[in-house]
Each structure stands twice: as structure tokens, then as C-alpha cells.
Write a protein that holds these residues in place. Sequence first.
Motif, PDB file in Angstrom:
ATOM      1  N   LYS A 130       0.950  -1.285   0.043  1.00  6.91           N
ATOM      2  CA  LYS A 130       0.265  -0.029  -0.141  1.00  6.91           C
ATOM      3  C   LYS A 130       0.886   1.189   0.027  1.00  6.91           C
ATOM      4  O   LYS A 130       1.409   1.878   0.931  1.00  6.91           O
ATOM      5  CB  LYS A 130      -0.825   0.165   1.398  1.00  6.91           C
ATOM      6  N   ARG A 131       1.143   1.651  -1.346  1.00  6.78           N
ATOM      7  CA  ARG A 131       2.217   2.836  -1.478  1.00  6.78           C
ATOM      8  C   ARG A 131       1.691   3.999  -0.571  1.00  6.78           C
ATOM      9  O   ARG A 131       2.706   4.845  -0.224  1.00  6.78           O
ATOM     10  CB  ARG A 131       2.284   3.179  -2.697  1.00  6.78           C
ATOM     11  N   HIS A 132       0.369   4.366  -0.503  1.00  6.18           N
ATOM     12  CA  HIS A 132       0.043   5.607   0.540  1.00  6.18           C
ATOM     13  C   HIS A 132       0.586   5.465   1.954  1.00  6.18           C
ATOM     14  O   HIS A 132       0.714   6.520   2.679  1.00  6.18           O
ATOM     15  CB  HIS A 132      -1.412   5.535   0.612  1.00  6.18           C
ATOM     16  N   ASN A 133       0.925   4.187   2.402  1.00  2.00           N
ATOM     17  CA  ASN A 133       1.555   4.099   3.826  1.00  2.00           C
ATOM     18  C   ASN A 133       2.886   4.935   3.884  1.00  2.00           C
ATOM     19  O   ASN A 133       3.351   5.012   4.964  1.00  2.00           O
ATOM     20  CB  ASN A 133       1.629   2.462   4.056  1.00  2.00           C
ATOM     21  N   VAL A 134       3.778   4.933   2.552  1.00  2.00           N
ATOM     22  CA  VAL A 134       4.928   5.640   2.806  1.00  2.00           C
ATOM     23  C   VAL A 134       4.758   6.981   3.260  1.00  2.00           C
ATOM     24  O   VAL A 134       5.638   7.575   3.980  1.00  2.00           O
ATOM     25  CB  VAL A 134       5.629   5.662   1.522  1.00  2.00           C
ATOM     26  N   GLY A 135       3.814   7.797   2.761  1.00  6.32           N
ATOM     27  CA  GLY A 135       3.670   9.115   3.192  1.00  6.32           C
ATOM     28  C   GLY A 135       3.428   9.160   4.645  1.00  6.32           C
ATOM     29  O   GLY A 135       4.193  10.185   5.313  1.00  6.32           O
ATOM     30  N   THR A 136       2.543   8.299   5.242  1.00  6.12           N
ATOM     31  CA  THR A 136       2.158   8.387   6.902  1.00  6.12           C
ATOM     32  C   THR A 136       3.625   7.899   7.471  1.00  6.12           C
ATOM     33  O   THR A 136       3.964   8.372   8.366  1.00  6.12           O
ATOM     34  CB  THR A 136       1.469   7.415   7.113  1.00  6.12           C
ATOM     35  N   MET A 137       4.278   6.867   7.012  1.00  2.65           N
ATOM     36  CA  MET A 137       5.510   6.615   7.569  1.00  2.65           C
ATOM     37  C   MET A 137       6.527   7.764   7.710  1.00  2.65           C
ATOM     38  O   MET A 137       7.449   7.731   8.433  1.00  2.65           O
ATOM     39  CB  MET A 137       6.372   5.423   6.931  1.00  2.65           C
ATOM     40  N   ALA A 138       6.499   8.336   6.495  1.00  5.31           N
ATOM     41  CA  ALA A 138       7.516   9.434   6.289  1.00  5.31           C
ATOM     42  C   ALA A 138       7.208  10.672   7.501  1.00  5.31           C
ATOM     43  O   ALA A 138       8.341  11.133   7.923  1.00  5.31           O
ATOM     44  CB  ALA A 138       7.447  10.256   4.965  1.00  5.31           C
ATOM     45  N   ARG A 139       5.980  10.867   7.723  1.00  8.40           N
ATOM     46  CA  ARG A 139       5.571  11.861   8.761  1.00  8.40           C
ATOM     47  C   ARG A 139       6.122  11.380  10.190  1.00  8.40           C
ATOM     48  O   ARG A 139       6.742  12.225  10.990  1.00  8.40           O
ATOM     49  CB  ARG A 139       4.102  12.068   8.849  1.00  8.40           C
ATOM     50  N   SER A 140       5.963  10.122  10.459  1.00  7.09           N
ATOM     51  CA  SER A 140       6.577   9.690  11.886  1.00  7.09           C
ATOM     52  C   SER A 140       8.229   9.531  11.659  1.00  7.09           C
ATOM     53  O   SER A 140       8.763  10.054  12.777  1.00  7.09           O
ATOM     54  CB  SER A 140       6.116   8.098  11.770  1.00  7.09           C
ATOM     55  N   ALA A 141       8.687   9.341  10.435  1.00  7.62           N
ATOM     56  CA  ALA A 141      10.239   9.240  10.560  1.00  7.62           C
ATOM     57  C   ALA A 141      10.619  10.751  10.893  1.00  7.62           C
ATOM     58  O   ALA A 141      11.701  10.722  11.558  1.00  7.62           O
ATOM     59  CB  ALA A 141      10.593   9.133   9.055  1.00  7.62           C
ATOM     60  N   ALA A 146       2.544  10.396  -1.544  1.00  5.92           N
ATOM     61  CA  ALA A 146       2.930  11.061  -0.254  1.00  5.92           C
ATOM     62  C   ALA A 146       1.810  11.484   0.376  1.00  5.92           C
ATOM     63  O   ALA A 146       1.972  12.287   1.499  1.00  5.92           O
ATOM     64  CB  ALA A 146       3.592  12.314  -0.796  1.00  5.92           C
ATOM     65  N   PHE A 147       0.479  11.044   0.259  1.00  4.94           N
ATOM     66  CA  PHE A 147      -0.684  11.153   1.066  1.00  4.94           C
ATOM     67  C   PHE A 147      -0.451  10.895   2.304  1.00  4.94           C
ATOM     68  O   PHE A 147      -0.001   9.663   2.691  1.00  4.94           O
ATOM     69  CB  PHE A 147      -1.716  10.595   0.293  1.00  4.94           C
ATOM     70  N   GLY A 148      -0.739  12.030   3.337  1.00  5.31           N
ATOM     71  CA  GLY A 148      -0.537  11.565   4.769  1.00  5.31           C
ATOM     72  C   GLY A 148       0.795  12.126   5.210  1.00  5.31           C
ATOM     73  O   GLY A 148       1.067  11.947   6.454  1.00  5.31           O
ATOM     74  N   SER A 149       1.764  12.658   4.551  1.00  6.14           N
ATOM     75  CA  SER A 149       2.991  13.037   4.866  1.00  6.14           C
ATOM     76  C   SER A 149       2.784  14.334   5.541  1.00  6.14           C
ATOM     77  O   SER A 149       3.767  14.851   6.246  1.00  6.14           O
ATOM     78  CB  SER A 149       3.977  13.072   3.773  1.00  6.14           C
ATOM     79  N   HIS A 150       1.694  15.139   5.083  1.00  7.05           N
ATOM     80  CA  HIS A 150       1.631  16.674   5.655  1.00  7.05           C
ATOM     81  C   HIS A 150       2.975  17.448   5.419  1.00  7.05           C
ATOM     82  O   HIS A 150       3.398  18.198   6.232  1.00  7.05           O
ATOM     83  CB  HIS A 150       1.198  16.690   7.157  1.00  7.05           C
ATOM     84  N   GLY A 151       3.494  17.363   4.250  1.00  8.06           N
ATOM     85  CA  GLY A 151       4.809  18.163   3.849  1.00  8.06           C
ATOM     86  C   GLY A 151       6.087  17.622   4.493  1.00  8.06           C
ATOM     87  O   GLY A 151       7.117  17.989   4.205  1.00  8.06           O
TER      88      GLY A 151
END
Length: 223
Positions: free
Chosen positions: A20-31, A49-54
Motif C-alpha cells: 500500500k504505497r500510501h503508507n509511505v507518506g504516513t511513515m515519512a511523517r513519523s520518520a 505522499a498522501f498523509g505526509s503533511h509536507g
Amino acid sequence: MAAEEAAGVECRVVVHNIAKRHNVGTMARSATAFGVTEFILVGRRDFNAFGSHGSTSHLRFRHFHSLTDARLYLKERDSDICGVEIADGAVAVNQHPFRKSTAFLLGNEGTGLSPKECEICDFFVYIPQYGCGTASLNVTVAASIVLHHFGVWAGFLERTRDGNKFVVADRPMKQVRKNYCSETDEAVIEERKIRRENASVSFFDTSGADDSTSNLLDTLFDG
């Protein structure tokens, strides 16, 4: 580990063909929240990048075509590779079994780490659960828990706060495409060098046919 001992300790995240490639954006935010210095994509170069909030603008991305290439890169930087999986010998993450810079490898959301992914890991951690309602956690949730524990162990300095929120750094001047792992010229040259070396060493090694073939083809097309 005391804060002064954390100098030079780095934390990385490695994802390999995540389903699920949209998980990458969320993980990037946590990272970015927990002090990760580099996010490594293996296999697919594009992501959502959805979920990364920039937050992807504040995180360095690097791409490798194979797990072998990624492992060589990490070992050259004296980094352990930690698989997040309930595997034989896995240690509870709250025991902080870390020794130095560490790259955390997270597997597919459905099947976890594959045997091929497990082969490149130096050790494994798992996240203890205390409730009985689910067998596993979403990969982004698991990543957040593990990265937070590593930051505690490494003694990363806490970000300053303004009111009820943490202060966000200014975005870098240079913006990159938000859903594609682009690289600097230096990184590309380094990756090609590693792939060429792997191809020359493992060309006749049938045990690694998949990675060797991929490396050889990439070298030919890269020129």
C-alpha cells in the motif's frame, strides 16, 4: 544511551515493495518526528505522499533496485539492519537491543518480512501486545512505535515546542517531486558503482540469480 553518546548515531527506514504505497507518506511523517535521517525505498521508486503533511520535504530519500544493494550501502555506513518481525530470536523493542546506527526494515502489510528480507537483517525486534483483539499492527503504526523507542535509546534531543505543538523547521529551498524518489548526481553514481561491482562478483552465482540479473540489466541500460 546519553545524549552526548548519540553523536553520529543515525536512524534509517527501509521499505521493500510495500503493498500500500500510501503508507509511505504516513511513515515519512513519523520518520521526521522521530529523527530518521534517511528513508530508503527498495524496488519501486514511486510512492504516494498522501498523509505526509509536507514531511517528505524534510526527509532524505534514497532508492535501490535490490536488497543486496541496500545492504551494501548500509554496511558501508556501519549500520545494523533490524527487521521488525516476530521472528526466532526477536527481542521486544522496549528492551532496546540496539548497539549503533540502525536501519529498520519493515515488511509487507499482509505477509510481513519475506525470507529474502530476513536474510539481510542482523537482528529482529517485535512489539509486545497486551490486548487480544488483533494479531498485528498496521505497518505505519509499527514503524512509529519502533522509531520512537530507538530515539529514546539514542538520546535524540527533543524538538522545541511552541504552545501545544512542536516547532516545524523551515522547508528546504529545493523542492522535489512529492511522489518519486529522485536522487542527487552523487547518489546515482554511487548506486551504479555498487550495482556494477555486484554484477561482476555474482554473475556466475546462481543462488542470487534474481538480484544479479537485475543488477546486470540496470548496469547495461545505465551505460
